[in-house]
Design an enzyme around this catalytic site. Structure first.
Site, mmCIF file in Angstrom:
data_model
loop_
_atom_site.group_PDB
_atom_site.id
_atom_site.type_symbol
_atom_site.label_atom_id
_atom_site.label_comp_id
_atom_site.label_asym_id
_atom_site.label_seq_id
_atom_site.Cartn_x
_atom_site.Cartn_y
_atom_site.Cartn_z
ATOM 1 N N GLU A 52 64.051 39.100 25.014
ATOM 2 C CA GLU A 52 63.333 37.953 24.444
ATOM 3 C C GLU A 52 62.298 38.408 23.415
ATOM 4 O OE1 GLU A 52 60.525 34.292 26.123
ATOM 5 O OE2 GLU A 52 60.803 36.110 27.310
ATOM 6 N N LYS A 95 65.271 27.997 23.021
ATOM 7 C CA LYS A 95 64.771 27.703 24.368
ATOM 8 C C LYS A 95 64.327 26.251 24.494
ATOM 9 C CE LYS A 95 61.597 29.621 27.848
ATOM 10 N NZ LYS A 95 60.595 30.674 28.113
ATOM 11 N N CYS A 107 64.228 33.607 29.635
ATOM 12 C CA CYS A 107 63.114 33.872 30.551
ATOM 13 C C CYS A 107 63.015 32.831 31.663
ATOM 14 C CB CYS A 107 61.817 34.001 29.747
ATOM 15 S SG CYS A 107 60.417 34.639 30.708
#
Length: 383
Positions: A135, A201, A253
């Protein structure tokens, strides 16, 4: 799990991933496994209580209930809801840069970070099918270093290796700042900022990636002004993310703890689950291990192998049963290479989600209501 964006960290069901009850997860998911964990605990308590009171009828009933659930789990654990596609395996390398959190967003450390990942990438170009970086691997706007990505795209194509990179990206049309994943070296999607082969995301971390009630809270204290805490959300459901003509269902994440969101992004063509993360925030606490345990559960629930690339660890390859096939050491600058084989088919949870456990819960409530009503009527008739 969903109020105020949700925080389903470590539901009770996660305790069972290495227990004999793990087989419930592909049928009922983590919500169902949590249900059975709590329910079985109550049954065990009732069993011990009945035993102490020598209420043999209740002892036998509770023992029978435990045997039924245990038998169901044992059977489910042996059933293969999905099948491997051996002919479609990929050799994948995970690049773990091990950048300390206090240096990660330091502009003066940018070139050192690029050098670390560039070295790791070039070591495996031409030998791995796919290289995956964690990430926000490069701590600057992707828009500011497009020449780097364009050069990498050309070299990766020449070597027939694709590279996935977690980036911080600003959409020049909408102005949104996005935590995203993009590929270089993909012949079907040549690298450009406007590429359609991008995942952004959706489920952001409150206060870490965005500030709720921002106009009120940001002026109050610097604690609300963490680095990169002004992201916007990508779409809840996005197209499959493609690499080496394989379809990935990504989660960046924190998103990996939301089983339903990942399930909704699972497509018929999905070969792998993918999660990239920066767990350096956790330091040497138990946090990264908890995060890993939840990632393992996603693979088990959905019957898909999962690839996890992280900055400081724990970078792993996980099979469709939630077992770790290969693991990199934590807090080391290293790479991990492994051949992953995708699966086809669906688990019951992948097909139906939480619907079965909701139906089962409703049945239990109705049965309880029916038996309570029946007892009252019997008592009245006896009086």
């Amino acid at each position: 799990g969903w109020v105020f964006t949700g925080f389903p960290w470590l539901q009770f069901g996660y305790t069972q991933i290495d227990s004999p009850f793990f087989g419930i997860a592909p049928i009922f998911g983590i919500t169902g496994l949590t249900f059975f964990t709590v329910w079985a605990s109550a049954v065990i308590f009732n069993f011990i209580f009945a035993l102490s009171k020598k209420q043999w009828n209740l002892v036998s009933v509770n023992a029978l209930l435990l045997l039924v659930v245990g038998g169901l789990s044992a059977y489910a654990g042996k059933v293969n809801f999905v099948q491997p596609k051996e002919e479609k395996g990929l050799t994948v390398t995970l690049a773990q840069g091990n950048i300390e959190q206090n240096l990660k967003w330091d502009p003066e450390y940018l070139y050192a970070t690029v050098d670390i990942y560039q070295k790791q990438i070039f070591e495996h170009l031409g030998t791995s099918d796919l290289i995956i970086l964690p990430e926000s691997a490069l701590p600057t706007l992707e828009n500011a270093i497009t020449p780097f990505f364009e050069a990498l795209d050309r070299v990766a194509k020449e070597k027939n290796t694709e590279v996935m990179i977690g980036t911080v990206y600003r959409d020049e049309q909408s102005g949104k700042l996005l935590n995203s994943i993009v590929t270089a070296g993909n012949p079907d999607f040549p690298y450009e900022l406007t590429t359609k082969n991008r995942y952004s995301k959706h489920h952001l971390v409150p206060f870490g990636e965005y500030v709720p009630l921002e106009s009120l809270l940001r002026p109050l204290n610097s604690v609300f002004n963490l680095p990169m805490s002004a992201f916007q959300s990508g779409d809840a459901v996005q197209p499959s993310f493609m690499a080496k003509q394989h379809a990935f269902a990504p989660a960046i994440c924190y998103e990996i703890i939301f089983g339903e969101q990942l399930r909704e992004n699972l497509k018929k063509e999905t070969d792998y689950l993918l999660t990239i993360s920066n767990d350096a925030w956790f330091g040497d606490s138990i946090g990264p291990w908890q995060h890993l345990q939840m990632a393992r559960m996603r693979a088990l629930e959905l019957g898909k192998p999962l690839i996890r690339a992280t900055n400081t660890g724990i970078s792993v390859f996980i099979d469709a049963k939630g077992n770790i096939e290969a693991q990199a050491p934590q807090f080391e600058e290293t790479t991990l290479t492994h051949k992953m084989v995708p699966t086809e088919g669906k688990t019951p949870y992948a097909a139906l989600g939480n619907l079965p456990i909701y139906v089962l819960s409703l049945i239990f409530v109705l049965l309880r209501g029916f038996t309570t009503l029946l007892k009252r009527r019997l008592n009245l008739s006896q009086k």
